[in-house]
Design a protein around this motif. Structure first.
Motif, PDB file in Angstrom:
ATOM      1  N   TYR A 291      -6.647  18.175 -16.951  1.00  0.00           N
ATOM      2  CA  TYR A 291      -7.936  17.513 -16.735  1.00  0.00           C
ATOM      3  C   TYR A 291      -7.853  16.042 -17.146  1.00  0.00           C
ATOM      4  O   TYR A 291      -8.383  15.160 -16.463  1.00  0.00           O
ATOM      5  N   ALA A 292      -7.240  15.786 -18.297  1.00  0.00           N
ATOM      6  CA  ALA A 292      -7.138  14.410 -18.781  1.00  0.00           C
ATOM      7  C   ALA A 292      -6.314  13.549 -17.831  1.00  0.00           C
ATOM      8  O   ALA A 292      -6.651  12.380 -17.570  1.00  0.00           O
ATOM      9  N   GLU A 293      -5.232  14.107 -17.280  1.00  0.00           N
ATOM     10  CA  GLU A 293      -4.416  13.343 -16.341  1.00  0.00           C
ATOM     11  C   GLU A 293      -5.163  13.062 -15.043  1.00  0.00           C
ATOM     12  O   GLU A 293      -5.079  11.955 -14.501  1.00  0.00           O
ATOM     13  N   VAL A 297      -8.711  10.394 -18.725  1.00  0.00           N
ATOM     14  CA  VAL A 297      -9.495  10.331 -19.952  1.00  0.00           C
ATOM     15  C   VAL A 297      -8.605  10.787 -21.097  1.00  0.00           C
ATOM     16  O   VAL A 297      -7.464  11.216 -20.895  1.00  0.00           O
ATOM     17  N   ALA A 298      -9.131  10.721 -22.310  1.00  0.00           N
ATOM     18  CA  ALA A 298      -8.377  11.135 -23.483  1.00  0.00           C
ATOM     19  C   ALA A 298      -8.230  12.656 -23.509  1.00  0.00           C
ATOM     20  O   ALA A 298      -9.047  13.379 -22.923  1.00  0.00           O
ATOM     21  N   GLU A 304     -12.827  18.991 -23.819  1.00  0.00           N
ATOM     22  CA  GLU A 304     -14.277  19.203 -23.769  1.00  0.00           C
ATOM     23  C   GLU A 304     -14.720  19.598 -22.357  1.00  0.00           C
ATOM     24  O   GLU A 304     -15.562  20.484 -22.179  1.00  0.00           O
ATOM     25  N   ARG A 305     -14.120  18.969 -21.343  1.00  0.00           N
ATOM     26  CA  ARG A 305     -14.489  19.310 -19.971  1.00  0.00           C
ATOM     27  C   ARG A 305     -14.030  20.715 -19.599  1.00  0.00           C
ATOM     28  O   ARG A 305     -14.713  21.430 -18.860  1.00  0.00           O
TER      29      ARG A 305
END
Length: 510
Positions: A291-293, A297-298, A304-305
Protein backbone atom coordinates in the motif's frame (compact mmCIF):
# COMPACT_ATOMS: atom_id res chain seq x y z
CA UNK A 1 -7.33 4.41 -13.78
CA UNK A 2 -3.93 3.06 -12.85
CA UNK A 3 -3.38 0.55 -10.11
CA UNK A 4 -1.76 3.16 -7.91
CA UNK A 5 -4.68 5.49 -8.40
CA UNK A 6 -7.08 2.71 -7.54
CA UNK A 7 -5.41 2.09 -4.20
CA UNK A 8 -5.09 5.79 -3.53
CA UNK A 9 -8.87 6.23 -3.82
CA UNK A 10 -9.88 3.19 -1.77
CA UNK A 11 -10.70 5.13 1.43
CA UNK A 12 -12.80 7.49 -0.66
CA UNK A 13 -14.78 4.57 -2.06
CA UNK A 14 -15.44 3.33 1.46
CA UNK A 15 -16.91 6.71 2.35
CA UNK A 16 -19.28 6.62 -0.64
CA UNK A 17 -20.48 3.05 -0.25
CA UNK A 18 -20.64 2.73 3.55
CA UNK A 19 -24.01 1.21 4.64
CA UNK A 20 -25.95 4.12 6.06
CA UNK A 21 -28.86 1.90 7.05
CA UNK A 22 -26.90 0.04 9.73
CA UNK A 23 -25.70 1.43 13.07
CA UNK A 24 -22.09 0.51 12.45
CA UNK A 25 -18.93 2.52 12.56
CA UNK A 26 -17.93 3.54 9.04
CA UNK A 27 -14.87 5.30 7.74
CA UNK A 28 -15.65 8.79 6.46
CA UNK A 29 -13.04 11.05 4.94
CA UNK A 30 -12.43 14.44 6.49
CA UNK A 31 -13.63 16.16 3.31
CA UNK A 32 -15.38 14.83 0.19
CA UNK A 33 -13.26 14.31 -2.92
CA UNK A 34 -12.91 17.34 -5.15
CA UNK A 35 -14.74 16.34 -8.34
CA UNK A 36 -14.01 19.54 -10.22
CA UNK A 37 -10.31 19.19 -9.59
CA UNK A 38 -10.44 16.23 -11.99
CA UNK A 39 -13.10 17.46 -14.46
CA UNK A 40 -14.15 20.87 -15.67
CA UNK A 41 -16.79 22.83 -13.79
CA UNK A 42 -18.50 23.41 -17.14
CA UNK A 43 -18.77 19.69 -17.92
CA UNK A 44 -22.46 19.26 -17.13
CA UNK A 45 -23.60 22.74 -18.08
CA UNK A 46 -24.57 21.88 -21.70
CA UNK A 47 -26.75 19.01 -20.42
CA UNK A 48 -28.61 21.44 -18.15
CA UNK A 49 -28.88 24.24 -20.74
CA UNK A 50 -31.82 25.12 -22.98
CA UNK A 51 -31.12 22.19 -25.32
CA UNK A 52 -30.05 19.22 -23.14
CA UNK A 53 -31.51 16.57 -25.46
CA UNK A 54 -29.67 18.04 -28.45
CA UNK A 55 -26.31 18.22 -26.69
CA UNK A 56 -26.78 14.69 -25.39
CA UNK A 57 -27.60 13.36 -28.86
CA UNK A 58 -24.40 14.90 -30.26
CA UNK A 59 -22.30 13.49 -27.39
CA UNK A 60 -23.84 10.03 -27.80
CA UNK A 61 -23.24 10.03 -31.57
CA UNK A 62 -19.61 11.12 -31.11
CA UNK A 63 -19.10 8.52 -28.35
CA UNK A 64 -20.49 5.71 -30.52
CA UNK A 65 -18.28 6.77 -33.43
CA UNK A 66 -15.18 7.07 -31.24
CA UNK A 67 -15.48 4.01 -28.96
CA UNK A 68 -17.95 1.64 -30.59
CA UNK A 69 -16.49 1.55 -34.09
CA UNK A 70 -13.24 0.13 -35.44
CA UNK A 71 -11.84 3.49 -36.54
CA UNK A 72 -9.26 5.09 -34.22
CA UNK A 73 -9.24 8.68 -35.45
CA UNK A 74 -12.25 10.99 -35.58
CA UNK A 75 -11.30 14.16 -37.55
CA UNK A 76 -12.94 17.47 -36.71
CA UNK A 77 -14.64 17.61 -40.10
CA UNK A 78 -16.31 14.25 -39.50
CA UNK A 79 -17.27 15.24 -35.96
CA UNK A 80 -19.00 18.36 -37.26
CA UNK A 81 -20.77 16.30 -39.93
CA UNK A 82 -22.06 13.94 -37.22
CA UNK A 83 -23.33 16.91 -35.20
CA UNK A 84 -24.89 18.33 -38.38
CA UNK A 85 -26.81 15.09 -39.00
CA UNK A 86 -28.03 15.04 -35.40
CA UNK A 87 -29.07 18.69 -35.60
CA UNK A 88 -30.94 18.16 -38.89
CA UNK A 89 -33.01 15.31 -37.41
CA UNK A 90 -33.68 16.98 -34.06
CA UNK A 91 -37.08 18.56 -33.32
CA UNK A 92 -35.31 21.66 -31.93
CA UNK A 93 -34.02 22.58 -35.38
CA UNK A 94 -37.50 22.42 -36.86
CA UNK A 95 -39.27 24.17 -33.98
CA UNK A 96 -36.69 26.60 -32.55
CA UNK A 97 -34.31 27.25 -35.41
CA UNK A 98 -33.89 31.00 -34.92
CA UNK A 99 -33.41 30.76 -31.15
CA UNK A 100 -30.95 27.90 -31.62
CA UNK A 101 -28.87 29.79 -34.16
CA UNK A 102 -28.82 32.91 -32.00
CA UNK A 103 -28.18 31.07 -28.73
CA UNK A 104 -25.01 29.05 -29.51
CA UNK A 105 -22.50 31.71 -28.46
CA UNK A 106 -22.13 32.90 -32.02
CA UNK A 107 -20.12 36.13 -32.57
CA UNK A 108 -22.03 39.07 -33.95
CA UNK A 109 -20.23 38.90 -37.28
CA UNK A 110 -21.02 35.21 -37.67
CA UNK A 111 -24.62 35.75 -36.67
CA UNK A 112 -25.04 38.52 -39.23
CA UNK A 113 -23.37 36.33 -41.87
CA UNK A 114 -25.78 33.50 -41.08
CA UNK A 115 -28.70 35.69 -41.98
CA UNK A 116 -27.49 35.82 -45.62
CA UNK A 117 -26.14 32.23 -45.86
CA UNK A 118 -27.85 29.20 -47.28
CA UNK A 119 -29.71 26.67 -45.12
CA UNK A 120 -26.92 24.07 -45.34
CA UNK A 121 -24.30 26.63 -44.40
CA UNK A 122 -26.29 27.82 -41.38
CA UNK A 123 -26.81 24.22 -40.33
CA UNK A 124 -23.10 23.43 -40.64
CA UNK A 125 -22.03 26.55 -38.75
CA UNK A 126 -24.53 25.89 -35.95
CA UNK A 127 -23.33 22.30 -35.65
CA UNK A 128 -19.74 23.52 -35.46
CA UNK A 129 -20.65 25.93 -32.66
CA UNK A 130 -22.39 23.13 -30.73
CA UNK A 131 -19.27 20.97 -31.04
CA UNK A 132 -17.10 23.88 -29.89
CA UNK A 133 -19.38 24.43 -26.89
CA UNK A 134 -18.92 20.79 -25.85
CA UNK A 135 -15.17 21.12 -26.37
CA UNK A 136 -14.98 24.17 -24.12
CA UNK A 137 -17.05 22.34 -21.49
CA UNK A 138 -14.30 19.73 -21.20
CA UNK A 139 -15.91 16.65 -22.77
CA UNK A 140 -13.23 16.26 -25.42
CA UNK A 141 -10.38 18.07 -27.13
CA UNK A 142 -8.86 18.16 -30.61
CA UNK A 143 -5.30 16.99 -31.19
CA UNK A 144 -3.34 17.59 -34.39
CA UNK A 145 -2.29 14.44 -36.29
CA UNK A 146 0.15 14.75 -39.14
CA UNK A 147 -1.52 13.92 -42.43
CA UNK A 148 -5.02 13.94 -40.90
CA UNK A 149 -5.46 17.26 -39.17
CA UNK A 150 -7.34 17.87 -35.93
CA UNK A 151 -8.66 14.65 -34.36
CA UNK A 152 -11.26 14.40 -31.57
CA UNK A 153 -10.25 12.65 -28.35
CA UNK A 154 -12.47 12.27 -25.30
CA UNK A 155 -10.87 13.16 -21.98
CA UNK A 156 -10.40 10.13 -19.66
CA UNK A 157 -12.90 10.94 -16.90
CA UNK A 158 -15.63 12.29 -19.23
CA UNK A 159 -15.19 9.15 -21.36
CA UNK A 160 -15.96 6.95 -18.35
CA UNK A 161 -18.88 9.21 -17.43
CA UNK A 162 -20.22 8.87 -20.97
CA UNK A 163 -19.98 5.09 -20.69
CA UNK A 164 -22.17 5.13 -17.59
CA UNK A 165 -24.63 7.60 -19.18
CA UNK A 166 -24.88 5.51 -22.34
CA UNK A 167 -25.66 2.44 -20.25
CA UNK A 168 -28.36 4.38 -18.40
CA UNK A 169 -29.83 5.76 -21.63
CA UNK A 170 -30.04 2.22 -23.07
CA UNK A 171 -31.68 1.02 -19.84
CA UNK A 172 -28.99 -1.63 -19.45
CA UNK A 173 -28.74 -3.69 -16.30
CA UNK A 174 -25.28 -5.24 -16.12
CA UNK A 175 -25.07 -8.79 -14.79
CA UNK A 176 -24.28 -9.04 -11.11
CA UNK A 177 -20.55 -9.63 -10.60
CA UNK A 178 -19.60 -13.01 -9.18
CA UNK A 179 -18.76 -11.53 -5.80
CA UNK A 180 -18.80 -14.52 -3.48
CA UNK A 181 -16.75 -16.80 -5.68
CA UNK A 182 -14.33 -14.03 -6.67
CA UNK A 183 -13.70 -12.91 -3.10
CA UNK A 184 -13.25 -16.50 -1.95
CA UNK A 185 -10.58 -16.99 -4.64
CA UNK A 186 -8.77 -13.79 -3.69
CA UNK A 187 -8.71 -14.89 -0.04
CA UNK A 188 -7.19 -18.27 -0.79
CA UNK A 189 -3.90 -18.79 1.14
CA UNK A 190 -1.84 -19.00 -2.05
CA UNK A 191 -3.31 -15.74 -3.41
CA UNK A 192 -2.71 -13.91 -0.14
CA UNK A 193 0.80 -15.35 0.23
CA UNK A 194 1.77 -14.17 -3.27
CA UNK A 195 0.49 -10.57 -3.01
CA UNK A 196 -1.19 -9.74 0.32
CA UNK A 197 -1.77 -6.08 -0.49
CA UNK A 198 -3.15 -6.76 -3.96
CA UNK A 199 -5.49 -9.44 -2.55
CA UNK A 200 -6.89 -7.13 0.15
CA UNK A 201 -7.37 -4.27 -2.31
CA UNK A 202 -9.13 -6.60 -4.75
CA UNK A 203 -11.41 -7.97 -2.04
CA UNK A 204 -12.40 -4.47 -1.00
CA UNK A 205 -13.06 -3.38 -4.57
CA UNK A 206 -15.26 -6.41 -5.27
CA UNK A 207 -17.07 -6.00 -1.95
CA UNK A 208 -17.87 -2.35 -2.71
CA UNK A 209 -19.04 -3.19 -6.23
CA UNK A 210 -21.22 -6.02 -4.97
CA UNK A 211 -22.77 -3.85 -2.25
CA UNK A 212 -23.42 -1.10 -4.78
CA UNK A 213 -25.07 -3.47 -7.27
CA UNK A 214 -27.25 -4.96 -4.54
CA UNK A 215 -28.48 -1.51 -3.55
CA UNK A 216 -29.12 -0.69 -7.21
CA UNK A 217 -31.09 -3.94 -7.50
CA UNK A 218 -33.03 -2.92 -4.38
CA UNK A 219 -33.91 0.40 -6.01
CA UNK A 220 -34.82 -1.24 -9.34
CA UNK A 221 -37.45 -3.37 -7.62
CA UNK A 222 -38.92 -0.24 -6.02
CA UNK A 223 -39.11 1.57 -9.39
CA UNK A 224 -40.81 -1.43 -11.00
CA UNK A 225 -43.33 -1.54 -8.15
CA UNK A 226 -44.08 2.18 -8.57
CA UNK A 227 -44.73 1.70 -12.29
CA UNK A 228 -47.22 -1.07 -11.50
CA UNK A 229 -49.25 1.29 -9.33
CA UNK A 230 -49.42 4.09 -11.91
CA UNK A 231 -53.00 5.00 -12.66
CA UNK A 232 -52.60 5.01 -16.44
CA UNK A 233 -51.03 1.55 -16.64
CA UNK A 234 -52.94 -1.12 -18.55
CA UNK A 235 -53.04 -4.89 -18.28
CA UNK A 236 -50.64 -5.10 -21.22
CA UNK A 237 -48.31 -2.65 -19.48
CA UNK A 238 -48.31 -4.77 -16.33
CA UNK A 239 -47.44 -7.88 -18.32
CA UNK A 240 -44.64 -6.05 -20.12
CA UNK A 241 -43.26 -4.70 -16.85
CA UNK A 242 -43.54 -7.98 -14.95
CA UNK A 243 -42.36 -10.31 -17.71
CA UNK A 244 -39.97 -8.29 -19.88
CA UNK A 245 -38.49 -5.34 -18.00
CA UNK A 246 -38.44 -7.04 -14.62
CA UNK A 247 -36.74 -10.08 -16.14
CA UNK A 248 -33.92 -7.94 -17.56
CA UNK A 249 -33.52 -5.53 -14.65
CA UNK A 250 -34.14 -7.74 -11.60
CA UNK A 251 -35.04 -11.39 -12.01
CA UNK A 252 -31.85 -12.49 -13.80
CA UNK A 253 -29.59 -11.08 -11.09
CA UNK A 254 -31.97 -12.20 -8.35
CA UNK A 255 -31.80 -15.76 -9.66
CA UNK A 256 -28.01 -15.57 -9.63
CA UNK A 257 -28.09 -14.45 -5.98
CA UNK A 258 -30.11 -17.52 -5.07
CA UNK A 259 -28.08 -20.07 -7.04
CA UNK A 260 -24.44 -20.01 -8.13
CA UNK A 261 -23.48 -16.76 -6.37
CA UNK A 262 -25.38 -17.35 -3.14
CA UNK A 263 -23.68 -15.16 -0.55
CA UNK A 264 -24.54 -17.44 2.36
CA UNK A 265 -22.62 -20.35 0.82
CA UNK A 266 -19.37 -18.39 1.05
CA UNK A 267 -19.99 -16.09 4.02
CA UNK A 268 -18.49 -18.33 6.70
CA UNK A 269 -15.35 -19.00 4.65
CA UNK A 270 -14.88 -15.31 3.89
CA UNK A 271 -15.29 -14.24 7.51
CA UNK A 272 -12.91 -17.00 8.67
CA UNK A 273 -10.27 -15.90 6.18
CA UNK A 274 -10.66 -12.27 7.26
CA UNK A 275 -10.10 -13.33 10.88
CA UNK A 276 -6.92 -15.12 9.84
CA UNK A 277 -5.68 -12.12 7.87
CA UNK A 278 -6.27 -9.71 10.75
CA UNK A 279 -4.31 -12.00 13.09
CA UNK A 280 -1.36 -12.58 10.71
CA UNK A 281 1.31 -9.96 11.35
CA UNK A 282 3.31 -10.97 8.28
CA UNK A 283 0.31 -10.43 5.98
CA UNK A 284 -0.44 -7.03 7.52
CA UNK A 285 3.19 -5.88 7.18
CA UNK A 286 3.53 -7.07 3.58
CA UNK A 287 0.20 -5.50 2.63
CA UNK A 288 1.19 -2.24 4.38
CA UNK A 289 4.44 -2.17 2.41
CA UNK A 290 2.57 -2.69 -0.86
CA UNK A 291 0.00 0.00 0.00
CA UNK A 292 2.78 2.42 0.92
CA UNK A 293 4.60 1.79 -2.37
CA UNK A 294 1.47 2.21 -4.46
CA UNK A 295 0.22 5.34 -2.71
CA UNK A 296 3.73 6.74 -2.02
CA UNK A 297 3.10 7.21 1.68
CA UNK A 298 4.94 6.21 4.84
CA UNK A 299 4.77 2.57 6.01
CA UNK A 300 2.72 3.59 9.05
CA UNK A 301 0.17 5.25 6.79
CA UNK A 302 0.10 2.14 4.60
CA UNK A 303 -0.57 -0.06 7.63
CA UNK A 304 -3.38 2.25 8.72
CA UNK A 305 -4.98 1.99 5.28
CA UNK A 306 -4.73 -1.79 5.33
CA UNK A 307 -6.51 -1.95 8.68
CA UNK A 308 -9.14 0.53 7.47
CA UNK A 309 -9.78 -1.57 4.36
CA UNK A 310 -10.13 -4.78 6.38
CA UNK A 311 -12.57 -3.05 8.74
CA UNK A 312 -14.51 -1.66 5.79
CA UNK A 313 -14.72 -5.11 4.16
CA UNK A 314 -16.03 -6.63 7.39
CA UNK A 315 -18.65 -3.90 7.81
CA UNK A 316 -19.86 -4.34 4.26
CA UNK A 317 -20.11 -8.12 4.64
CA UNK A 318 -22.00 -7.70 7.92
CA UNK A 319 -24.47 -5.36 6.20
CA UNK A 320 -25.18 -7.63 3.23
CA UNK A 321 -27.69 -9.97 4.99
CA UNK A 322 -30.00 -7.05 5.74
CA UNK A 323 -29.82 -5.80 2.14
CA UNK A 324 -30.52 -9.31 0.83
CA UNK A 325 -33.48 -9.67 3.20
CA UNK A 326 -34.93 -6.36 1.97
CA UNK A 327 -34.50 -7.50 -1.65
CA UNK A 328 -36.41 -10.71 -0.88
CA UNK A 329 -39.25 -8.80 0.74
CA UNK A 330 -39.51 -6.28 -2.11
CA UNK A 331 -39.44 -9.01 -4.73
CA UNK A 332 -42.34 -10.78 -2.99
CA UNK A 333 -44.22 -7.48 -2.72
CA UNK A 334 -43.73 -6.79 -6.43
CA UNK A 335 -45.11 -10.21 -7.38
CA UNK A 336 -48.16 -9.75 -5.18
CA UNK A 337 -48.90 -6.24 -6.47
CA UNK A 338 -48.52 -7.35 -10.09
CA UNK A 339 -50.98 -10.21 -9.59
CA UNK A 340 -53.57 -8.13 -7.73
CA UNK A 341 -53.31 -5.20 -10.13
CA UNK A 342 -53.60 -7.42 -13.18
CA UNK A 343 -56.58 -9.24 -11.69
CA UNK A 344 -58.30 -5.93 -10.98
CA UNK A 345 -57.73 -4.57 -14.48
CA UNK A 346 -58.93 -7.75 -16.14
CA UNK A 347 -62.09 -7.69 -13.99
CA UNK A 348 -62.66 -3.96 -14.34
CA UNK A 349 -66.16 -4.09 -15.79
CA UNK A 350 -69.54 -2.67 -14.86
CA UNK A 351 -69.98 -4.79 -11.76
CA UNK A 352 -70.37 -3.30 -8.31
CA UNK A 353 -66.93 -4.56 -7.25
CA UNK A 354 -65.21 -2.59 -10.02
CA UNK A 355 -67.14 0.58 -9.18
CA UNK A 356 -66.27 0.31 -5.50
CA UNK A 357 -62.62 -0.24 -6.35
CA UNK A 358 -62.61 2.85 -8.54
CA UNK A 359 -64.27 4.95 -5.81
CA UNK A 360 -61.71 3.79 -3.24
CA UNK A 361 -58.82 4.66 -5.57
CA UNK A 362 -60.20 8.14 -6.17
CA UNK A 363 -60.51 8.76 -2.43
CA UNK A 364 -57.04 7.37 -1.67
CA UNK A 365 -55.40 9.52 -4.35
CA UNK A 366 -57.28 12.56 -2.95
CA UNK A 367 -58.46 13.45 -6.44
CA UNK A 368 -61.93 14.21 -5.04
CA UNK A 369 -62.93 15.56 -1.65
CA UNK A 370 -66.01 13.39 -1.44
CA UNK A 371 -68.53 11.51 -3.50
CA UNK A 372 -72.29 12.03 -3.47
CA UNK A 373 -73.38 8.40 -3.82
CA UNK A 374 -77.08 7.64 -3.36
CA UNK A 375 -77.71 4.61 -1.18
CA UNK A 376 -80.88 2.53 -1.39
CA UNK A 377 -82.33 0.02 1.00
CA UNK A 378 -81.92 -3.54 -0.27
CA UNK A 379 -85.21 -5.41 0.17
CA UNK A 380 -84.88 -8.05 -2.57
CA UNK A 381 -82.58 -10.50 -0.85
CA UNK A 382 -84.10 -13.94 -0.43
CA UNK A 383 -83.35 -16.83 1.84
CA UNK A 384 -80.67 -18.14 -0.55
CA UNK A 385 -78.51 -15.03 -0.12
CA UNK A 386 -75.09 -16.07 1.14
CA UNK A 387 -74.39 -13.01 3.26
CA UNK A 388 -74.73 -13.49 6.97
CA UNK A 389 -74.35 -10.65 9.47
CA UNK A 390 -71.54 -10.83 11.94
CA UNK A 391 -72.31 -12.29 15.32
CA UNK A 392 -70.89 -10.66 18.38
CA UNK A 393 -68.75 -13.03 20.35
CA UNK A 394 -69.34 -13.44 24.05
CA UNK A 395 -66.61 -11.76 26.04
CA UNK A 396 -64.18 -14.08 27.71
CA UNK A 397 -64.83 -14.27 31.44
CA UNK A 398 -61.86 -14.35 33.77
CA UNK A 399 -61.20 -17.74 35.31
CA UNK A 400 -59.56 -18.26 38.67
CA UNK A 401 -56.17 -19.92 38.65
CA UNK A 402 -56.29 -23.28 40.39
CA UNK A 403 -54.01 -23.46 43.41
CA UNK A 404 -51.36 -26.14 43.32
CA UNK A 405 -51.47 -28.71 46.15
CA UNK A 406 -48.59 -28.57 48.63
CA UNK A 407 -45.62 -30.77 47.82
CA UNK A 408 -43.38 -32.61 50.28
CA UNK A 409 -40.02 -31.57 48.92
CA UNK A 410 -38.14 -34.04 51.14
CA UNK A 411 -40.17 -36.97 49.88
CA UNK A 412 -39.75 -35.83 46.29
CA UNK A 413 -35.97 -35.58 46.67
CA UNK A 414 -35.80 -39.01 48.36
CA UNK A 415 -37.87 -40.68 45.66
CA UNK A 416 -35.87 -39.02 42.93
CA UNK A 417 -32.57 -40.01 44.55
CA UNK A 418 -33.73 -43.63 44.72
CA UNK A 419 -34.75 -43.53 41.08
CA UNK A 420 -31.45 -42.20 39.81
CA UNK A 421 -29.20 -44.15 42.23
CA UNK A 422 -27.09 -46.88 40.59
CA UNK A 423 -28.61 -50.25 41.71
CA UNK A 424 -25.40 -52.08 40.78
CA UNK A 425 -22.82 -50.00 42.63
CA UNK A 426 -20.13 -51.79 44.65
CA UNK A 427 -21.68 -50.86 48.02
CA UNK A 428 -25.15 -52.05 47.01
CA UNK A 429 -23.85 -55.36 45.68
CA UNK A 430 -21.78 -55.98 48.83
CA UNK A 431 -24.85 -55.30 51.00
CA UNK A 432 -26.86 -57.67 48.81
CA UNK A 433 -24.29 -60.51 49.29
CA UNK A 434 -24.22 -59.86 53.04
CA UNK A 435 -27.98 -60.31 53.09
CA UNK A 436 -27.75 -63.56 51.09
CA UNK A 437 -25.14 -65.03 53.48
CA UNK A 438 -27.12 -64.02 56.58
CA UNK A 439 -24.24 -64.98 58.89
CA UNK A 440 -23.20 -68.12 56.98
CA UNK A 441 -19.73 -68.62 55.57
CA UNK A 442 -20.95 -69.32 52.07
CA UNK A 443 -24.11 -69.86 50.04
CA UNK A 444 -24.52 -72.09 46.96
CA UNK A 445 -26.14 -70.76 43.85
CA UNK A 446 -28.35 -73.84 43.79
CA UNK A 447 -29.97 -72.56 46.98
CA UNK A 448 -30.84 -69.20 45.40
CA UNK A 449 -34.23 -68.49 43.92
CA UNK A 450 -34.45 -65.64 41.40
CA UNK A 451 -37.87 -64.07 41.17
CA UNK A 452 -37.44 -61.39 38.47
CA UNK A 453 -35.21 -60.14 35.69
CA UNK A 454 -33.86 -57.45 38.02
CA UNK A 455 -32.67 -60.11 40.49
CA UNK A 456 -31.06 -62.07 37.65
CA UNK A 457 -29.21 -59.01 36.30
CA UNK A 458 -28.04 -58.20 39.83
CA UNK A 459 -26.58 -61.73 40.23
CA UNK A 460 -24.76 -61.29 36.92
CA UNK A 461 -23.13 -58.12 38.31
CA UNK A 462 -22.29 -60.00 41.56
CA UNK A 463 -20.45 -62.77 39.68
CA UNK A 464 -18.69 -60.22 37.49
CA UNK A 465 -17.54 -58.15 40.49
CA UNK A 466 -16.53 -61.14 42.65
CA UNK A 467 -12.85 -61.07 43.58
CA UNK A 468 -12.68 -57.29 43.32
CA UNK A 469 -15.08 -56.55 46.17
CA UNK A 470 -15.61 -57.85 49.69
CA UNK A 471 -16.91 -61.21 48.41
CA UNK A 472 -15.71 -64.00 46.08
CA UNK A 473 -17.37 -66.58 43.86
CA UNK A 474 -15.87 -70.08 43.68
CA UNK A 475 -17.26 -72.22 40.83
CA UNK A 476 -17.90 -75.91 41.63
CA UNK A 477 -15.87 -78.61 39.85
CA UNK A 478 -17.70 -80.11 36.89
CA UNK A 479 -18.71 -83.78 37.54
CA UNK A 480 -18.02 -84.49 33.86
CA UNK A 481 -14.54 -83.00 34.06
CA UNK A 482 -15.10 -80.22 31.42
CA UNK A 483 -13.38 -76.87 31.48
CA UNK A 484 -16.70 -75.21 32.19
CA UNK A 485 -19.71 -74.33 30.10
CA UNK A 486 -21.61 -77.61 29.95
CA UNK A 487 -25.06 -78.24 31.38
CA UNK A 488 -23.59 -80.02 34.44
CA UNK A 489 -21.81 -76.77 35.35
CA UNK A 490 -25.14 -74.91 35.69
CA UNK A 491 -27.98 -75.08 38.18
CA UNK A 492 -31.61 -73.99 37.91
CA UNK A 493 -32.76 -71.06 40.02
CA UNK A 494 -36.44 -70.86 39.34
CA UNK A 495 -36.95 -69.99 35.67
CA UNK A 496 -33.35 -68.82 35.34
CA UNK A 497 -30.02 -70.72 35.00
CA UNK A 498 -27.00 -69.85 37.18
CA UNK A 499 -23.40 -71.10 37.21
CA UNK A 500 -22.80 -73.74 39.88
CA UNK A 501 -20.66 -72.42 42.72
CA UNK A 502 -20.52 -70.72 46.13
CA UNK A 503 -20.56 -67.08 47.20
CA UNK A 504 -18.57 -66.21 50.30
CA UNK A 505 -16.92 -63.26 51.95
CA UNK A 506 -13.42 -62.48 50.84
CA UNK A 507 -10.71 -63.31 53.36
CA UNK A 508 -9.29 -60.30 55.13
CA UNK A 509 -6.13 -58.88 53.66
CA UNK A 510 -2.94 -59.51 55.74
Amino acid sequence: MTQAATVRHLPTMAAHYSPAVLPVKTHVTACPPALFAAVSEELFRPLSDHYPALYWSILAALYERKFESVALELPRREAVEIAEDVLRESPEWAERREALVAGTDAPDAAASADSFASEDTVLRRTAGRLVSRLERSGWFYFEYYKGIGEVLNFRPHPARIMGALMSAARDEQPPLPGFAHGVALLLQPESVAAKPGLAIAGVKRQTMEFSRELKILHGSIRESTERLTAREITAAGILEEALDRYEDRVRRNYHQLKTRDNFYRWRLDIVSRLDQLEGDDWVIEEAARWYAEQARVAPDAGRERVLEDLESIRQQIDSLPRVLREIDERNQRFTGIALRRLTYLLKNDARTEAHLQGIIELLVRREVDGLDVPLYRCELLGDSFLYRPRRRRAPVAPQPVAARPPVDETAVRTAFAKRIADPYSRARLEAYVQALLDGRESVATSDLRVGSDADYVRLIHVVGLAGRAAFVFAPDACPQGCAGGCDACRVDAGQYVLPAGHLSLAPPKP
